[in-house]
Scaffold this motif. Structure first.
Motif, mmCIF file in Angstrom:
data_model
loop_
_atom_site.group_PDB
_atom_site.id
_atom_site.type_symbol
_atom_site.label_atom_id
_atom_site.label_comp_id
_atom_site.label_asym_id
_atom_site.label_seq_id
_atom_site.Cartn_x
_atom_site.Cartn_y
_atom_site.Cartn_z
ATOM 1 N N GLN A 127 0.737 -1.219 0.184
ATOM 2 C CA GLN A 127 -0.064 0.183 -0.009
ATOM 3 C C GLN A 127 0.995 1.158 0.080
ATOM 4 N N ASP A 128 0.171 2.112 -0.673
ATOM 5 C CA ASP A 128 1.249 3.753 -0.734
ATOM 6 C C ASP A 128 0.425 4.609 0.474
ATOM 7 N N ASN A 138 -1.412 8.323 0.382
ATOM 8 C CA ASN A 138 -2.913 8.324 0.496
ATOM 9 C C ASN A 138 -3.319 8.870 1.904
ATOM 10 N N LEU A 190 4.326 2.989 -6.990
ATOM 11 C CA LEU A 190 2.988 2.670 -6.606
ATOM 12 C C LEU A 190 1.965 3.545 -7.234
ATOM 13 N N ASP A 191 1.213 4.007 -6.360
ATOM 14 C CA ASP A 191 0.105 4.839 -6.966
ATOM 15 C C ASP A 191 0.373 6.180 -7.658
ATOM 16 N N PRO A 192 -0.491 6.628 -8.494
ATOM 17 C CA PRO A 192 -0.499 7.945 -9.163
ATOM 18 C C PRO A 192 -0.726 8.982 -8.305
ATOM 19 N N PHE A 193 -0.209 9.075 -7.083
ATOM 20 C CA PHE A 193 -0.552 10.079 -6.090
ATOM 21 C C PHE A 193 -0.148 11.405 -6.547
ATOM 22 N N ASP A 239 -2.286 12.179 -10.557
ATOM 23 C CA ASP A 239 -3.883 12.462 -9.875
ATOM 24 C C ASP A 239 -3.911 13.822 -9.617
ATOM 25 N N LYS A 275 1.467 6.949 -15.077
ATOM 26 C CA LYS A 275 1.220 5.618 -15.106
ATOM 27 C C LYS A 275 0.708 4.998 -16.400
ATOM 28 N N ARG A 325 2.336 0.495 -11.903
ATOM 29 C CA ARG A 325 1.816 0.524 -10.426
ATOM 30 C C ARG A 325 2.327 -0.346 -9.516
#
Lengths: 194, 585
Positions: free
Chosen positions: B114-115, B118, B281-284, B287, B299, B304
């Motif tokens: 998990q990222d 967030n 990881l996430d496109p924090f 986005d 991404k 990811r």
């Protein structure tokens, strides 16, 4: 950007790869290089594969070595040499220990230890310099110095003077273990020169 | 000369230099060494908490009371601490509070990747991300200043590569910080609905001010190179990007990525032809860029999943001219129970039973692997017992006459962390779950940290010793047994007795971790009588690193064997024997 040199150390948890990488990193710092060193703890310590990535140069960016980018490799176990071989740069050098340590599937007799590792590495066109570091350590009466004996063999492929290695050994290894480790390093270095 | 430090060492050093006086944590890879290093600084009082929730609540109390406080945990630990995390954003701090989340892209030693960036957005906390050990040290000091200037906890996110990677660091000196006076303030420290609503308004106002700070802070910097390509990045990803593109790109390096510095990003985007985000990881960040109406790539090119490296980045942008080297196919080398591990015999016996085994987080998660193939589940800390309750209830609902049985297996530290509440739940709801507590006297998996049952504190001083048997009895469990895990017959019999009981029961399997030096007892190794070995290979079912086969017969490596005797109990022909002291085999 100034060129960065990449060295990967690979072995089995408990073989002393971390001490060897600490000596190497100390040497590189002493020589005035920027250094990054990366290793992963955790599950690997329970007899699993372990790798340490060491990179040095003027300004080191990435902390890890990508596949196909290692200039040199120091491998502590035969099967692990094959496992990490794809990280080696074309034309790169591997110094590998002639040492076989069975992994779980082999210990429980579900698989056999592969007997064709040297041939497979040769087929990949890799220059492997095999060293019997275990015998050096065994002859010195302490198998735990196998790692430093192997480091001695490896020391001949890097462009640093013997004194520089000795200085790093003195800085990293506790006084009471220094004599036997220095002896192991010397024997390994002789082997590496052959 | 600069020294080499891991990110964790640098964080500890930075906390010390920042005048931190108090630190809490629950161990978890890759965060564990932060507190272990902090414990080496006499000026900082440090302690292992029982879990991450108690760690963060304790740290928050310390901060409100007036001391600069640090709290460290691994990424999934922040899930456990999420409740106080969200409240802490509402109430704010008194003295500085920095919360370290050590994320694990690549799942090197975790149940997920998990990222946790967030969490900063969800809980509305400023987020700081260093890229190397020097920044880790420097940014910790800035984080404490920021925390006090804006009266907010600061979330400080690192990843495994930073936590365990070493890079060169120049250190500074400690600056003592006077404690801040505690002033009672129910308007923010008592989160009843009326206060909470007001706190939320103040929190949104604070976030707006923090965004202004994010646009001007030295934590966020632009490095101009070619303006044909603009790269926004943070954390270790900055170094991968810089390695690949060097001067061929311009960089907006975000050391503080939340609140998102919108104006800074707009200004940077306006100067470059093509804008990309390089992040793990996430496109924090991606986005957030897109949310302000700016066209960006990220991404669509980069994974990811897993860690990045310079090769992945190069290939994503067509910068690599060769093929990715193909790995050799080699026999695997998974981790295994150490020689003499007290878990071995328990899983050998459990694996033979027709039960569902709900496992947990620790070395003993390996009990799910061959040859034991015992545990069925590993969900999260403490879930062995609570998920076991669910299994046992469901089996009872599906087949009331003859329900299948569930056995929960949990380690000592995990039991204290979040297994105790599940056990009380089993008693309260009258579920006949058998719970096996593997008490190896230490938190072994993360590298031997003390816990409430080990008898010692992080400082090394003795501490009260919790006893799982007494806890179980206090909860109202009638059948509580203690077994020696090196006595297979006893383990087997106790498991059978407990499974025959329809009420909740507890079995404490007690023997110290085989690697725990202070409890080490040297026993002579065993050997296999080569003339008597019948080549049946049953002994291999205990999967010991000391036991192997040569010419069809079992052999024991005397240099590895620690004399635990499990293999000798498994052998049906009595051919495995212990070397007599002083004698030869």
């Amino acid at each position: 950007m100034a060129r960065t040199t990449s060295i990967m150390l690979a072995g089995v948890g408990g073989q002393g790869t971390i001490l060897a990488s600490r000596v190497l990193a100390q040497l590189l710092l002493n020589e005035g290089h920027d250094v990054k060193m990366s290793e992963v703890h955790g599950m690997a310590q329970r007899g699993g594969s372990v790798t340490t990535h060491v990179r040095y140069g003027k300004d080191v960016d990435a902390p890890t070595i990508a596949p196909g980018q290692a200039d040199f490799m120091l491998v502590f176990e035969t099967m692990e040499a094959a496992r990490v071989a794809h990280y080696l740069k074309p034309g790169g050098t591997i110094v590998a220990n002639e040492r076989e340590i069975s992994s779980l599937p082999i210990l429980i007799a579900r698989e056999e230890y592969p007997d064709d590792i040297p041939e497979r590495l040769e087929r990949r066109g890799i220059d492997v310099r095999w060293a019997d570091a275990y015998s050096i350590a065994d002859n010195l009466g302490n198998i735990r110095v196998e790692n430093v004996a192997l480091l001695g063999a490896f020391s001949t492929v890097l462009p640093f003077a013997e004194d520089a290695w000795k200085k790093a050994l003195t800085q990293v290894i506790p006084e009471r273990h220094l004599k036997i480790n220095t002896a192991a390093f010397d024997k390994g270095r002789q082997l590496g020169k052959k | 000369m600069k020294s080499l430090m891991t990110g964790n060492e640098a964080i500890a050093r930075g906390a010390w230099e920042a005048g931190v006086r108090f630190a809490t944590a629950y161990p978890g890879t890759p965060s564990t060494e932060i507190l272990e290093n902090i414990a080496g600084y006499d000026e900082i009082h440090s302690q292992w908490s029982v879990n991450e929730k108690t760690a963060l609540e304790t740290a928050l109390g310390g901060s409100i009371a007036g001391l600069r406080t640090l709290c460290a945990m691994k990424h999934v630990g922040l899930n456990v601490a999420a409740d106080p995390l969200f409240s802490s954003a509402y109430m704010g701090v008194n003295a500085g509070l920095v919360i370290i989340t050590a994320d694990d892209p690549g799942c090197h030693s975790s149940q997920n990747e998990q990222d946790n960036r967030n969490y900063a957005k969800a809980a509305k906390l400023p987020l700081i991300e260093p890229s190397n050990s020097q920044e880790a040290l420097d940014y910790i000091k800035i984080a404490f200043e920021l925390s006090e200037a804006y009266r907010t906890p600061v979330l400080f996110r690192i990843t495994t590569r930073l936590a365990h990677g070493k890079s060169t660091v120049a250190v500074g000196e400690r600056v003592e910080v006077e404690p801040r006076e505690y002033v009672r303030d129910v308007s923010r420290f008592v989160l009843m609905p009326a206060q909470a609503r007001a706190c939320h308004i103040a929190l949104e106002d604070r976030l707006a001010k923090l965004e202004d700070y994010a646009c001007s802070t030295q934590l966020n910097r632009v490095e101009w190179g070619s303006r044909k390509l603009g790269i926004i990045c943070s954390g270790v990803a900055y170094h991968y990007a810089h390695e690949v593109f060097g001067e061929e790109a311009s960089y907006l390096k975000l050391g503080m990525s939340y609140p998102f510095p919108k104006q800074l990003v707009r200004d940077f985007a306006a100067e470059v032809d093509r804008l990309v985000v390089i992040e793990e990881l996430d496109p924090f960040i991606e986005d957030a860029v897109r949310a302000i109406g700016i066209e960006v790539e990220g991404k669509s090119l980069l994974p990811r999943v897993g860690e990045l490296d310079s090769s992945i980045v190069a290939r994503a942008f067509g910068k690599a001219d060769d093929e990715t080297p193909v790995p050799e196919k080699v026999t695997g080398r998974p981790p295994m129970f150490c020689a003499g591990c007290p878990h071995r015999g328990v899983f050998y016996e459990l694996g033979k039973l027709p039960v569902v085994i709900t496992g947990d987080i620790g070395c003993y998660t390996l009990g799910s692997l061959p040859p034991f193939a015992a545990s069925d589940t590993c969900i999260c800390m403490g879930a062995s017992i609570s998920a076991g309750i669910g299994f046992q209830k469901a089996f009872g609902i599906m087949d009331p006459e003859n329900p299948r049985r569930a056995v929960a297996v949990i380690g000592d530290s995990t039991f204290y962390h979040s297994g105790m509440t599940g056990l009380l739940d089993a008693v309260y709801n009258g579920v006949g779950l058998v719970t096996v507590i593997l008490d190896n006297r230490i938190t072994a998996m993360t590298g031997h940290q003390e816990n409430p049952g080990s008898g010692y504190a992080l400082s090394g001083q003795t501490a009260p010793e919790a006893k799982p048997e007494e806890i179980a009895k206090a909860f109202g469990i009638k059948r509580v047994a203690t077994v020696d895990p090196y006595d297979l017959a006893q383990v087997k019999k106790t498991l059978e007795d407990s499974l025959a009981d329809p009420h909740p029961s507890v079995i404490v399997s007690r023997a110290p971790c085989a690697l725990l030096k202070r409890a080490a007892v040297r026993k002579p190794p065993y050997y296999v009588d080569q003339d008597a070995c019948r080549k049946c290979k049953v002994c291999l079912k205990v999967a010991c690193p000391a036991l192997y086969v040569e010419d069809g017969k079992a052999r024991i490596d005397a240099a590895v064997c620690v004399g635990c005797g499990i293999c000798a109990q498994v052998c049906r022909f009595g051919t495995i024997k212990q070397i007599e002291k002083g004698g030869e085999n």
